[in-house]
Design a protein around this motif. Structure first.
Motif, PDB file in Angstrom:
ATOM      1  N   ARG A 190       8.160  -8.178 -18.773  1.00 48.90           N
ATOM      2  CA  ARG A 190       8.722  -6.840 -18.583  1.00 48.90           C
ATOM      3  C   ARG A 190       8.630  -6.413 -17.125  1.00 48.90           C
ATOM      4  O   ARG A 190       9.561  -5.809 -16.583  1.00 48.90           O
ATOM      5  CB  ARG A 190       8.007  -5.830 -19.479  1.00 48.90           C
ATOM      6  CG  ARG A 190       8.498  -5.807 -20.917  1.00 48.90           C
ATOM      7  CD  ARG A 190       7.962  -4.612 -21.675  1.00 48.90           C
ATOM      8  NE  ARG A 190       6.508  -4.673 -21.812  1.00 48.90           N
ATOM      9  CZ  ARG A 190       5.870  -5.298 -22.802  1.00 48.90           C
ATOM     10  NH1 ARG A 190       6.574  -5.922 -23.740  1.00 48.90           N
ATOM     11  NH2 ARG A 190       4.560  -5.299 -22.879  1.00 48.90           N
ATOM     12  N   ALA A 191       7.501  -6.699 -16.488  1.00 42.91           N
ATOM     13  CA  ALA A 191       7.354  -6.325 -15.077  1.00 42.91           C
ATOM     14  C   ALA A 191       8.414  -6.999 -14.225  1.00 42.91           C
ATOM     15  O   ALA A 191       9.001  -6.374 -13.331  1.00 42.91           O
ATOM     16  CB  ALA A 191       5.958  -6.698 -14.585  1.00 42.91           C
ATOM     17  N   LEU A 192       8.685  -8.272 -14.496  1.00 39.91           N
ATOM     18  CA  LEU A 192       9.711  -8.990 -13.750  1.00 39.91           C
ATOM     19  C   LEU A 192      11.083  -8.393 -14.012  1.00 39.91           C
ATOM     20  O   LEU A 192      11.872  -8.187 -13.084  1.00 39.91           O
ATOM     21  CB  LEU A 192       9.697 -10.475 -14.131  1.00 39.91           C
ATOM     22  CG  LEU A 192      10.810 -11.339 -13.527  1.00 39.91           C
ATOM     23  CD1 LEU A 192      10.793 -11.263 -12.008  1.00 39.91           C
ATOM     24  CD2 LEU A 192      10.677 -12.783 -14.003  1.00 39.91           C
ATOM     25  N   ALA A 193      11.396  -8.116 -15.270  1.00 41.78           N
ATOM     26  CA  ALA A 193      12.707  -7.556 -15.622  1.00 41.78           C
ATOM     27  C   ALA A 193      12.909  -6.192 -14.979  1.00 41.78           C
ATOM     28  O   ALA A 193      13.984  -5.886 -14.451  1.00 41.78           O
ATOM     29  CB  ALA A 193      12.839  -7.454 -17.135  1.00 41.78           C
ATOM     30  N   VAL A 194      11.888  -5.354 -15.010  1.00 41.32           N
ATOM     31  CA  VAL A 194      11.986  -4.021 -14.419  1.00 41.32           C
ATOM     32  C   VAL A 194      12.139  -4.117 -12.906  1.00 41.32           C
ATOM     33  O   VAL A 194      12.958  -3.440 -12.301  1.00 41.32           O
ATOM     34  CB  VAL A 194      10.748  -3.181 -14.778  1.00 41.32           C
ATOM     35  CG1 VAL A 194      10.686  -1.912 -13.952  1.00 41.32           C
ATOM     36  CG2 VAL A 194      10.772  -2.824 -16.266  1.00 41.32           C
ATOM     37  N   GLY A 195      11.355  -4.993 -12.279  1.00 42.85           N
ATOM     38  CA  GLY A 195      11.429  -5.125 -10.837  1.00 42.85           C
ATOM     39  C   GLY A 195      12.747  -5.696 -10.368  1.00 42.85           C
ATOM     40  O   GLY A 195      13.367  -5.184  -9.438  1.00 42.85           O
ATOM     41  N   VAL A 227       4.816 -13.155   0.147  1.00 43.37           N
ATOM     42  CA  VAL A 227       6.102 -13.101   0.839  1.00 43.37           C
ATOM     43  C   VAL A 227       6.161 -14.148   1.944  1.00 43.37           C
ATOM     44  O   VAL A 227       7.173 -14.829   2.128  1.00 43.37           O
ATOM     45  CB  VAL A 227       6.343 -11.688   1.414  1.00 43.37           C
ATOM     46  CG1 VAL A 227       7.606 -11.667   2.265  1.00 43.37           C
ATOM     47  CG2 VAL A 227       6.469 -10.681   0.275  1.00 43.37           C
ATOM     48  N   ALA A 228       5.058 -14.294   2.701  1.00 43.08           N
ATOM     49  CA  ALA A 228       5.036 -15.264   3.788  1.00 43.08           C
ATOM     50  C   ALA A 228       5.209 -16.689   3.284  1.00 43.08           C
ATOM     51  O   ALA A 228       5.836 -17.527   3.932  1.00 43.08           O
ATOM     52  CB  ALA A 228       3.729 -15.139   4.574  1.00 43.08           C
ATOM     53  N   LEU A 229       4.660 -16.972   2.094  1.00 46.70           N
ATOM     54  CA  LEU A 229       4.801 -18.303   1.522  1.00 46.70           C
ATOM     55  C   LEU A 229       6.250 -18.605   1.157  1.00 46.70           C
ATOM     56  O   LEU A 229       6.730 -19.719   1.327  1.00 46.70           O
ATOM     57  CB  LEU A 229       3.933 -18.431   0.265  1.00 46.70           C
ATOM     58  CG  LEU A 229       2.447 -18.701   0.473  1.00 46.70           C
ATOM     59  CD1 LEU A 229       1.701 -18.538  -0.841  1.00 46.70           C
ATOM     60  CD2 LEU A 229       2.225 -20.091   1.034  1.00 46.70           C
ATOM     61  N   ALA A 247       8.228  -3.706  -6.689  1.00 43.51           N
ATOM     62  CA  ALA A 247       8.415  -2.928  -7.914  1.00 43.51           C
ATOM     63  C   ALA A 247       7.767  -3.618  -9.118  1.00 43.51           C
ATOM     64  O   ALA A 247       7.130  -2.981  -9.954  1.00 43.51           O
ATOM     65  CB  ALA A 247       9.906  -2.703  -8.174  1.00 43.51           C
ATOM     66  N   ALA A 248       7.932  -4.938  -9.208  1.00 45.54           N
ATOM     67  CA  ALA A 248       7.335  -5.689 -10.317  1.00 45.54           C
ATOM     68  C   ALA A 248       5.819  -5.612 -10.262  1.00 45.54           C
ATOM     69  O   ALA A 248       5.143  -5.440 -11.295  1.00 45.54           O
ATOM     70  CB  ALA A 248       7.796  -7.149 -10.269  1.00 45.54           C
ATOM     71  N   ALA A 249       5.250  -5.734  -9.059  1.00 44.14           N
ATOM     72  CA  ALA A 249       3.799  -5.667  -8.911  1.00 44.14           C
ATOM     73  C   ALA A 249       3.275  -4.299  -9.311  1.00 44.14           C
ATOM     74  O   ALA A 249       2.255  -4.178 -10.016  1.00 44.14           O
ATOM     75  CB  ALA A 249       3.415  -5.984  -7.466  1.00 44.14           C
ATOM     76  N   GLN A 250       3.957  -3.245  -8.889  1.00 44.84           N
ATOM     77  CA  GLN A 250       3.511  -1.895  -9.218  1.00 44.84           C
ATOM     78  C   GLN A 250       3.599  -1.633 -10.722  1.00 44.84           C
ATOM     79  O   GLN A 250       2.691  -1.059 -11.326  1.00 44.84           O
ATOM     80  CB  GLN A 250       4.350  -0.860  -8.469  1.00 44.84           C
ATOM     81  CG  GLN A 250       3.919   0.577  -8.736  1.00 44.84           C
ATOM     82  CD  GLN A 250       4.752   1.586  -7.970  1.00 44.84           C
ATOM     83  OE1 GLN A 250       5.754   1.226  -7.352  1.00 44.84           O
ATOM     84  NE2 GLN A 250       4.360   2.837  -7.999  1.00 44.84           N
ATOM     85  N   ALA A 267       0.618 -11.904  -9.827  1.00 42.73           N
ATOM     86  CA  ALA A 267       1.426 -12.814 -10.642  1.00 42.73           C
ATOM     87  C   ALA A 267       2.844 -12.264 -10.808  1.00 42.73           C
ATOM     88  O   ALA A 267       3.821 -13.006 -10.725  1.00 42.73           O
ATOM     89  CB  ALA A 267       0.770 -13.031 -11.996  1.00 42.73           C
ATOM     90  N   ALA A 268       2.955 -10.949 -11.046  1.00 41.44           N
ATOM     91  CA  ALA A 268       4.272 -10.340 -11.197  1.00 41.44           C
ATOM     92  C   ALA A 268       5.072 -10.444  -9.910  1.00 41.44           C
ATOM     93  O   ALA A 268       6.279 -10.707  -9.933  1.00 41.44           O
ATOM     94  CB  ALA A 268       4.118  -8.871 -11.602  1.00 41.44           C
ATOM     95  N   GLN A 269       4.404 -10.266  -8.782  1.00 37.82           N
ATOM     96  CA  GLN A 269       5.091 -10.380  -7.499  1.00 37.82           C
ATOM     97  C   GLN A 269       5.580 -11.800  -7.259  1.00 37.82           C
ATOM     98  O   GLN A 269       6.707 -12.016  -6.813  1.00 37.82           O
ATOM     99  CB  GLN A 269       4.168  -9.946  -6.367  1.00 37.82           C
ATOM    100  CG  GLN A 269       4.865  -9.959  -5.013  1.00 37.82           C
ATOM    101  CD  GLN A 269       3.897  -9.786  -3.872  1.00 37.82           C
ATOM    102  OE1 GLN A 269       2.748 -10.184  -3.977  1.00 37.82           O
ATOM    103  NE2 GLN A 269       4.349  -9.217  -2.785  1.00 37.82           N
ATOM    104  N   LEU A 270       4.732 -12.770  -7.550  1.00 38.21           N
ATOM    105  CA  LEU A 270       5.119 -14.167  -7.371  1.00 38.21           C
ATOM    106  C   LEU A 270       6.328 -14.503  -8.242  1.00 38.21           C
ATOM    107  O   LEU A 270       7.249 -15.207  -7.806  1.00 38.21           O
ATOM    108  CB  LEU A 270       3.950 -15.088  -7.706  1.00 38.21           C
ATOM    109  CG  LEU A 270       4.218 -16.592  -7.605  1.00 38.21           C
ATOM    110  CD1 LEU A 270       4.596 -16.974  -6.181  1.00 38.21           C
ATOM    111  CD2 LEU A 270       2.996 -17.390  -8.057  1.00 38.21           C
ATOM    112  N   LEU A 271       6.359 -13.984  -9.464  1.00 41.38           N
ATOM    113  CA  LEU A 271       7.487 -14.229 -10.355  1.00 41.38           C
ATOM    114  C   LEU A 271       8.779 -13.664  -9.775  1.00 41.38           C
ATOM    115  O   LEU A 271       9.829 -14.314  -9.823  1.00 41.38           O
ATOM    116  CB  LEU A 271       7.208 -13.613 -11.727  1.00 41.38           C
ATOM    117  CG  LEU A 271       6.193 -14.345 -12.601  1.00 41.38           C
ATOM    118  CD1 LEU A 271       5.771 -13.470 -13.779  1.00 41.38           C
ATOM    119  CD2 LEU A 271       6.762 -15.663 -13.104  1.00 41.38           C
TER     120      LEU A 271
END
Length: 234
Positions: free
Chosen positions: A222-227, A94-96, A125-128, A140-144
């Motif tokens: 899928r993680a990105l879409a859900v988040g 997030v800081a980046l 949400a994507a990370a979880q 990786a999901a969070q960065l996306l």
């Protein structure tokens, strides 16, 4: 205004210099964060080399979204001890991204602020979902998800520039802006990811967002879409 903004965004493919620059520390931090043998201290030492990043990280650690204790977090070492390596990875990501996501709303009011708030929650949400459901790399999901939010902010910046030229008395209808964000934010996110030389695996997850079927996507997609959509999973 919408049509003129789409034309301006289309030119980004031939004018990559208009895209947000890759944060200087991103390659080294990504490498360290994805190294299973790297310690929280290793990550802290990298952050400490960038005073602005360190200050931003401490501010985030003390924010209502992340702070879990009444005593303020005043050192990077304590931030590592309090949130742990996984939490630090989230804070660093997030800081980046936060400096390049700051933009004034102008005629669009609180839209940039709301997009940034949504992006932070979507990233969590994507990370979880990646970690607990897909057994994928949560960072990786969070960065996306953060990149997806960055794409949306770039669209809003383009809208503001168009507005400054046309000087309308009111912004476009909310539904039109929402449709523009739906169309252009994922494309801009993919363009930024290419410009930042992110991995092919991350690029594939971004490409998956063009699909309508979650089952046809990869785990990170899928993680990105859900988040991003805050899909409710039974």
């Amino acid at each position: 205004m919408i049509a003129a903004t789409e034309q301006a965004l289309a030119r980004f493919d031939s004018e990559p210099g208009r895209l947000p620059r890759r944060p200087q520390m991103l390659p080294q931090l990504l490498s360290t964060l994805n190294d299973d043998d790297a310690s929280g201290r290793d990550i802290t030492m990298i952050i400490a080399r960038d005073p602005a990043l360190a200050a931003n990280l401490l501010a985030l650690a003390n924010s209502a979204l992340y702070r879990s204790q009444p005593t303020p977090v005043e050192s990077l070492d304590r931030a590592v001890a309090q949130v742990g390596t996984d939490g630090l990875r989230q804070l660093v990501a997030v800081a980046l991204m936060q400096p390049v996501m700051r933009v004034e709303g102008g005629i669009f009011g609180r839209l940039p602020e709301l997009l940034w708030d949504h992006t932070q929650h979507a990233a969590q949400a994507a990370a979880q979902f990646a970690r607990t459901i897909e057994r994928e790399d949560a960072f990786a999901a969070q960065l996306l998800a953060l990149l997806h939010g960055l794409g949306a902010i770039v669209v809003v910046q383009a809208l503001r520039e168009t507005s400054a030229r046309q000087q309308p008395t009111a912004p476009p209808e909310a539904a039109s802006v929402a449709a523009l964000l739906q169309r252009e934010a994922p494309r801009i996110a993919r363009r930024v990811a290419r410009e930042w030389d992110l991995s092919e695996r991350l690029m594939c997850a971004l490409d998956d967002q063009a699909l309508d079927d979650l089952a046809a996507m990869g785990g990170l997609g899928r993680a990105l879409a859900v988040g991003a959509a805050r899909v409710r999973i039974p």
